[in-house]
Design a protein around this motif. Structure first.
Motif, PDB file in Angstrom:
ATOM      1  N   VAL A  61       5.097 -47.146  44.726  1.00 21.01           N
ATOM      2  CA  VAL A  61       4.898 -46.431  43.473  1.00 21.01           C
ATOM      3  C   VAL A  61       4.777 -44.932  43.727  1.00 21.01           C
ATOM      4  CG1 VAL A  61       3.388 -46.146  41.471  1.00 21.01           C
ATOM      5  CG2 VAL A  61       3.834 -48.424  42.384  1.00 21.01           C
ATOM      6  N   SER A  62       4.218 -44.577  44.877  1.00 24.84           N
ATOM      7  CA  SER A  62       4.034 -43.166  45.203  1.00 24.84           C
ATOM      8  C   SER A  62       5.338 -42.480  45.585  1.00 24.84           C
ATOM      9  CB  SER A  62       3.042 -43.017  46.365  1.00 24.84           C
ATOM     10  OG  SER A  62       1.794 -43.572  46.037  1.00 24.84           O
ATOM     11  N   PHE A  63       6.311 -43.266  46.056  1.00 22.38           N
ATOM     12  CA  PHE A  63       7.520 -42.659  46.607  1.00 22.38           C
ATOM     13  C   PHE A  63       8.802 -42.992  45.851  1.00 22.38           C
ATOM     14  CE2 PHE A  63       4.507 -42.925  50.121  1.00 22.38           C
ATOM     15  CZ  PHE A  63       4.517 -41.615  50.564  1.00 22.38           C
ATOM     16  N   ILE A  64       8.870 -44.184  45.247  1.00 20.19           N
ATOM     17  CA  ILE A  64      10.090 -44.614  44.572  1.00 20.19           C
ATOM     18  C   ILE A  64       9.763 -45.092  43.162  1.00 20.19           C
ATOM     19  CG2 ILE A  64      12.058 -46.191  44.619  1.00 20.19           C
ATOM     20  CD1 ILE A  64      12.133 -44.311  46.920  1.00 20.19           C
ATOM     21  N   MET A  65      10.445 -44.520  42.193  1.00 23.85           N
ATOM     22  CA  MET A  65      10.329 -44.976  40.811  1.00 23.85           C
ATOM     23  C   MET A  65      11.722 -45.416  40.353  1.00 23.85           C
ATOM     24  SD  MET A  65       7.142 -44.602  39.962  1.00 23.85           S
ATOM     25  CE  MET A  65       7.023 -44.456  38.181  1.00 23.85           C
ATOM     26  N   PRO A  66      11.829 -46.130  39.225  1.00 26.86           N
ATOM     27  CA  PRO A  66      13.146 -46.558  38.748  1.00 26.86           C
ATOM     28  C   PRO A  66      14.144 -45.411  38.600  1.00 26.86           C
ATOM     29  CG  PRO A  66      11.435 -47.725  37.555  1.00 26.86           C
ATOM     30  CD  PRO A  66      10.745 -46.691  38.393  1.00 26.86           C
ATOM     31  N   ILE A  67      13.632 -44.212  38.278  1.00 30.16           N
ATOM     32  CA  ILE A  67      14.542 -43.077  38.085  1.00 30.16           C
ATOM     33  C   ILE A  67      14.915 -42.405  39.400  1.00 30.16           C
ATOM     34  CG2 ILE A  67      13.758 -42.593  35.739  1.00 30.16           C
ATOM     35  CD1 ILE A  67      11.979 -40.380  36.907  1.00 30.16           C
ATOM     36  N   GLY A  68      14.248 -42.768  40.477  1.00 33.96           N
ATOM     37  CA  GLY A  68      14.601 -42.176  41.765  1.00 33.96           C
ATOM     38  C   GLY A  68      13.392 -41.868  42.626  1.00 33.96           C
ATOM     39  N   ILE A  69      13.619 -41.069  43.668  1.00 37.64           N
ATOM     40  CA  ILE A  69      12.548 -40.681  44.584  1.00 37.64           C
ATOM     41  C   ILE A  69      11.613 -39.697  43.879  1.00 37.64           C
ATOM     42  CG2 ILE A  69      12.055 -39.564  46.786  1.00 37.64           C
ATOM     43  CD1 ILE A  69      14.721 -40.561  47.799  1.00 37.64           C
ATOM     44  N   THR A  70      10.323 -39.913  43.992  1.00 35.99           N
ATOM     45  CA  THR A  70       9.347 -39.092  43.270  1.00 35.99           C
ATOM     46  C   THR A  70       9.250 -37.686  43.845  1.00 35.99           C
ATOM     47  OG1 THR A  70       7.503 -39.750  44.675  1.00 35.99           O
ATOM     48  CG2 THR A  70       8.000 -41.161  42.760  1.00 35.99           C
ATOM     49  N   ASP A  71       8.710 -36.774  43.045  1.00 37.05           N
ATOM     50  CA  ASP A  71       8.518 -35.393  43.500  1.00 37.05           C
ATOM     51  C   ASP A  71       7.554 -35.344  44.679  1.00 37.05           C
ATOM     52  OD1 ASP A  71      10.221 -34.420  41.567  1.00 37.05           O
ATOM     53  OD2 ASP A  71       8.624 -33.996  40.126  1.00 37.05           O
ATOM     54  N   PHE A  72       6.548 -36.225  44.673  1.00 37.19           N
ATOM     55  CA  PHE A  72       5.597 -36.291  45.785  1.00 37.19           C
ATOM     56  C   PHE A  72       6.312 -36.588  47.101  1.00 37.19           C
ATOM     57  CE2 PHE A  72       2.611 -39.150  48.220  1.00 37.19           C
ATOM     58  CZ  PHE A  72       1.848 -38.121  48.739  1.00 37.19           C
ATOM     59  N   ALA A  73       7.233 -37.575  47.056  1.00 35.34           N
ATOM     60  CA  ALA A  73       8.001 -37.927  48.253  1.00 35.34           C
ATOM     61  C   ALA A  73       8.904 -36.780  48.669  1.00 35.34           C
ATOM     62  CB  ALA A  73       8.821 -39.188  47.993  1.00 35.34           C
ATOM     63  N   LYS A  74       9.526 -36.125  47.690  1.00 37.87           N
ATOM     64  CA  LYS A  74      10.429 -35.016  47.997  1.00 37.87           C
ATOM     65  C   LYS A  74       9.687 -33.868  48.668  1.00 37.87           C
ATOM     66  CE  LYS A  74      13.701 -36.040  44.283  1.00 37.87           C
ATOM     67  NZ  LYS A  74      14.269 -35.603  42.984  1.00 37.87           N
ATOM     68  N   ARG A  75       8.468 -33.603  48.208  1.00 33.39           N
ATOM     69  CA  ARG A  75       7.669 -32.526  48.833  1.00 33.39           C
ATOM     70  C   ARG A  75       7.397 -32.840  50.296  1.00 33.39           C
ATOM     71  NH1 ARG A  75       5.002 -32.457  43.760  1.00 33.39           N
ATOM     72  NH2 ARG A  75       3.302 -33.764  44.566  1.00 33.39           N
ATOM     73  N   ARG A  76       7.081 -34.091  50.579  1.00 35.16           N
ATOM     74  CA  ARG A  76       6.841 -34.480  51.966  1.00 35.16           C
ATOM     75  C   ARG A  76       8.121 -34.409  52.795  1.00 35.16           C
ATOM     76  NH1 ARG A  76       3.270 -39.713  53.004  1.00 35.16           N
ATOM     77  NH2 ARG A  76       3.851 -39.020  55.101  1.00 35.16           N
ATOM     78  N   LEU A  77       9.235 -34.827  52.201  1.00 34.68           N
ATOM     79  CA  LEU A  77      10.510 -34.792  52.917  1.00 34.68           C
ATOM     80  C   LEU A  77      10.936 -33.362  53.231  1.00 34.68           C
ATOM     81  CD1 LEU A  77      12.508 -37.540  50.974  1.00 34.68           C
ATOM     82  CD2 LEU A  77      11.782 -37.658  53.374  1.00 34.68           C
ATOM     83  N   ARG A  78      10.653 -32.421  52.319  1.00 36.33           N
ATOM     84  CA  ARG A  78      11.051 -31.030  52.534  1.00 36.33           C
ATOM     85  C   ARG A  78      10.338 -30.408  53.723  1.00 36.33           C
ATOM     86  NH1 ARG A  78      10.219 -30.325  46.733  1.00 36.33           N
ATOM     87  NH2 ARG A  78      12.199 -30.707  45.656  1.00 36.33           N
ATOM     88  N   ARG A  79       9.217 -31.000  54.113  1.00 33.22           N
ATOM     89  CA  ARG A  79       8.470 -30.460  55.252  1.00 33.22           C
ATOM     90  C   ARG A  79       8.912 -31.073  56.585  1.00 33.22           C
ATOM     91  NH1 ARG A  79       4.005 -30.897  51.457  1.00 33.22           N
ATOM     92  NH2 ARG A  79       3.308 -32.855  52.417  1.00 33.22           N
ATOM     93  N   ARG A  80       9.920 -31.946  56.521  1.00 34.72           N
ATOM     94  CA  ARG A  80      10.356 -32.629  57.742  1.00 34.72           C
ATOM     95  C   ARG A  80      11.810 -32.286  58.077  1.00 34.72           C
ATOM     96  NH1 ARG A  80       8.148 -38.448  59.036  1.00 34.72           N
ATOM     97  NH2 ARG A  80       7.502 -37.289  60.873  1.00 34.72           N
ATOM     98  N   LYS A  81      12.043 -32.110  59.349  1.00 32.54           N
ATOM     99  CA  LYS A  81      13.406 -31.937  59.858  1.00 32.54           C
ATOM    100  C   LYS A  81      13.943 -33.333  60.132  1.00 32.54           C
ATOM    101  CE  LYS A  81      15.949 -30.027  63.808  1.00 32.54           C
ATOM    102  NZ  LYS A  81      15.835 -29.300  65.098  1.00 32.54           N
TER     103      LYS A  81
END
Length: 238
Positions: A61-81
């Motif tokens: 629920v924190s990372f994937i919603m029916p409409i796509g990847i959540t903003d919370f997940a995207k913020r974490r992904l942006r900090r990773r190479k």
């Protein structure tokens, strides 16, 4: 073309450079898995691997919603190479759903995509078209699978040329044929190669047939027309 070596090449590059990245994900058979499990299943797998989430279902629920990847997940992904490989993508919608824009991931992240349709890669920074093997490369690959050694006598080389002509430089066909003929006698080689001229190997045909099924009705009709045309010409010449 199926069997030309796209996945093999992507796997080699992935293993060669993976130590340089913080998050890793190799999603194989995207086209097949989307049809079988749905796009959300692949999104869960992608996010869990890139963010090292052990219990995907607990945090879904924190990372994937029916409409796509959540903003919370995207913020974490942006900090990773990250290093992400999407293998066998069949349309641009799959690409958009799984990796969106370049700003989804940290700077110097890398995304590799393998596909049979160049139109899927309309936003790619670089496109590498995998070519068929030349005759020398084809013979080496075939020998590796058929003989488990480099030595072949004159008769075996002559028979191998028939395999090379059949495979047309497609690595998968060479590997399948090599493994199929491995351990068989010279007489069995002759018999099997004669049979192949009339009835193609099932495993090879199943892979190549996928390329045909990806065509729309118009292009399929063109393909069949040309195939029948050349078959008729060949029979008339004989």
């Amino acid at each position: 073309m199926g069997g030309i070596g796209k996945t093999t090449l992507a796997s080699f590059v992935f293993n060669r450079v993976c130590h340089e990245f913080e998050g890793l994900c190799f999603l194989d058979n995207v086209r097949e898995k989307v049809q079988k499990y749905g796009i959300n299943h692949l999104k869960k797998e992608l996010v869990s691997k890139l963010l090292d989430i052990k219990d995907v279902e607990k945090d879904v629920v924190s990372f994937i919603m029916p409409i796509g990847i959540t903003d919370f997940a995207k913020r974490r992904l942006r900090r990773r190479k990250v290093l992400l490989v999407l293998d066998d993508v069949s349309d641009s919608k799959q690409l958009e759903d799984l990796c969106g824009g370049h700003d989804w991931f940290g700077l110097t992240s890398r995304i590799m995509v393998t596909t049979r349709d160049k139109h899927v890669l309309n936003r790619a920074d670089h496109i590498h078209e995998v070519k068929a093997l030349n005759q020398d490369e084809s013979l080496e690959l075939f020998k590796l699978n058929a003989m488990k050694q480099n030595y072949m006598d004159t008769e075996q080389v002559e028979q191998s040329m028939r395999v090379l002509n059949y495979a047309k430089g497609i690595p998968l066909a060479l590997k399948v044929m090599g493994s199929f003929l491995c351990g068989k006698s010279k007489q069995e080689w002759k018999s099997q190669l004669l049979k192949l001229e009339k009835m193609p190997h099932v495993e090879i045909q199943n892979i190549l047939r996928l390329s045909y099924y990806e065509l729309d009705r118009h292009d399929r009709n063109i393909f069949l027309y040309l195939a029948c045309f050349f078959k008729t010409v060949s029979e008339e010449q004989q």
